[in-house]
Design an enzyme around this catalytic site. Structure first.
Site, PDB file in Angstrom:
ATOM      1  CE1 TYR A  52      -3.973  -0.810  -5.072  1.00  0.00           C
ATOM      2  CE2 TYR A  52      -4.744  -3.074  -5.227  1.00  0.00           C
ATOM      3  CZ  TYR A  52      -4.399  -1.976  -4.466  1.00  0.00           C
ATOM      4  OH  TYR A  52      -4.456  -2.049  -3.097  1.00  0.00           O
ATOM      5  CE1 TYR A  55      -3.549  -0.301   5.015  1.00  0.00           C
ATOM      6  CE2 TYR A  55      -1.931  -0.693   6.707  1.00  0.00           C
ATOM      7  CZ  TYR A  55      -2.351  -0.823   5.413  1.00  0.00           C
ATOM      8  OH  TYR A  55      -1.562  -1.474   4.512  1.00  0.00           O
ATOM      9  CB  VAL A  59      -0.424  -5.795   4.187  1.00  0.00           C
ATOM     10  CG1 VAL A  59      -1.743  -5.226   4.612  1.00  0.00           C
ATOM     11  CG2 VAL A  59      -0.323  -5.934   2.692  1.00  0.00           C
ATOM     12  CE  LYS A 112      -3.682   0.914  -1.514  1.00  0.00           C
ATOM     13  NZ  LYS A 112      -4.341   0.320  -0.348  1.00  0.00           N
ATOM     14  CB  SER A 150      -0.905   0.029   1.225  1.00  0.00           C
ATOM     15  OG  SER A 150      -2.150  -0.492   0.915  1.00  0.00           O
TER      16      SER A 150
HETATM   17  N1  GLU Z   1      -2.050  -5.437  -2.347  1.00  0.00           N
HETATM   18  C1  GLU Z   1      -2.780  -5.154  -1.215  1.00  0.00           C
HETATM   19  C2  GLU Z   1      -4.258  -5.191  -1.501  1.00  0.00           C
HETATM   20  O1  GLU Z   1      -4.769  -4.435  -2.286  1.00  0.00           O
HETATM   21  C3  GLU Z   1      -2.343  -3.868  -0.581  1.00  0.00           C
HETATM   22  C4  GLU Z   1      -2.695  -3.957   0.801  1.00  0.00           C
HETATM   23  C5  GLU Z   1      -1.989  -3.003   1.733  1.00  0.00           C
HETATM   24  O2  GLU Z   1      -0.754  -2.953   1.792  1.00  0.00           O
HETATM   25  O3  GLU Z   1      -2.736  -2.324   2.436  1.00  0.00           O
HETATM   26  O4  GLU Z   1      -4.948  -5.977  -0.930  1.00  0.00           O
END
Ligand code: GLU
Length: 317
Positions: free
Chosen positions: A189, A241, A259, A66, A63
């Protein structure tokens, strides 16, 4: 040895035995992480690097990507156009939640949760999917200062298990927030989440944001200075988060976690900091990572509202 390095070494030794938390397992590839991995890296804008532990261990950025793809979309679309497709409001919900998507504006709340991130990625321009991926990798490379690669097995693992992400994309297609082909947006993504980095790389990327978008090691501009404020704002309000408010209160600088166990944080005009430790708490944040940042923020007074009071002594070694 500098005082900063001595403090990092001490923190590392104090926290390396912390065994609370779980390695993410919802993607089979992430479950392979070694729970003992632990690295801390600080890259200051005046040219110092302070590091300890597994700072050269590669892991997938997840994530944290992003943040940087949002910067790219700001460059491709401009702030006003992008705001029509992706908001900037924190949700207080888990990163992969679907519950708000069907409400009011149908616009994903912010680019740091999955729905907003998929919509943002869907906007990245390019002649075809390969061109969009190459543009994205070139962007990451400017921040890191070296070539970056996608971990193919994680990408495949994400693609074959990403049913919630696919469901979000379908909903957003129905609302007109993303366009066909949604499989392209999803592939891009999943690939951005599978880019390999180290804790050192993340600290350089954070230092680039701390330096108004210019990589302090290579001198190369990674993103327009006019977009850095917007990027840091969404990191500050939405990056950790559904712990973002607590983080802002306790640590007080823009940050993003993923994550795989990385946390990247920006001390504006001073430094980039990253921690990597795959044991996660219930919100999805690295347990040791949170402890490191709380201790560093206390020690060096880099909470934004300490900074505004002139208390930060971070670069004094
Ligand atoms: N690839 C993960 C997903 O979209 C990213 C999750 C994350 O790091 O929050 O589920």
């Amino acid at each position: 040895m500098s005082q900063v390095q001595a403090f990092l070494d001490q923190l590392y030794h104090e926290l390396k035995g912390v065994s609370a938390g779980q390695v993410a397992s919802y993607i089979p590839e992430l479950a392979r992480a070694n729970p003992d991995w632990f690295g801390i890296s600080i890259v200051t804008l005046d040219g110092h690097t302070y590091e300890v532990g597994d700072v050269a261990q590669k892991f997938t950025i997840q994530s944290i990507s992003k943040v940087f793809v949002y910067g790219m979309a700001l460059e491709d679309y401009g702030r006003d156009q992008l705001l029509k497709k992706v908001g900037v409001e924190p949700t207080g919900d888990p990163f992969n939640s679907l519950i708000r998507l069907d409400e009011d504006s149908k616009r994903p709340e912010n680019p740091m949760v999955n729905a907003g991130a998929i919509a943002t990625t869907g906007l990245i321009t390019g002649a075809d999917l390969a061109d969009r991926l190459n543009r994205m990798l070139a962007m990451f490379q400017r921040y890191v200062g070296n070539e970056v690669f996608v971990d193919v097995s994680t990408f495949i693992s994400e693609r074959s298990t990403g049913h919630r992400n696919r469901a979000m994309a379908h909903l957003m297609l129905n609302f007109g927030m993303i366009d066909q082909p949604i499989e392209d947006a999803l592939d891009l993504y999943f690939q951005q989440c599978s880019v390999l980095v180290t804790a050192h790389d993340l600290a350089v990327m954070a230092a680039t944001l701390a330096n108004q978008g210019v990589n302090p090691i290579t001198g190369e501009r990674a993103v327009g200075a006019n977009h850095v404020r917007d990027i840091l704002s969404v990191m500050y309000t939405c990056g950790m988060y559904n712990f973002a408010g607590e983080w802002a209160f306790r640590v007080g600088i823009p940050a993003k976690s993923g994550v795989s166990g990385g946390i990247l944080a920006v001390v504006p005009n001073r430094a980039g900091i990253a921690v990597f430790s795959p044991l996660l708490d219930g919100h999805g944040n690295s347990v040791r990572g949170l402890k490191v940042f709380e201790a560093l923020s206390r020690q060096y007074g880099f909470h934004l509202f300490d900074l505004s009071l002139g208390r930060c002594n971070f670069t004094q070694t």
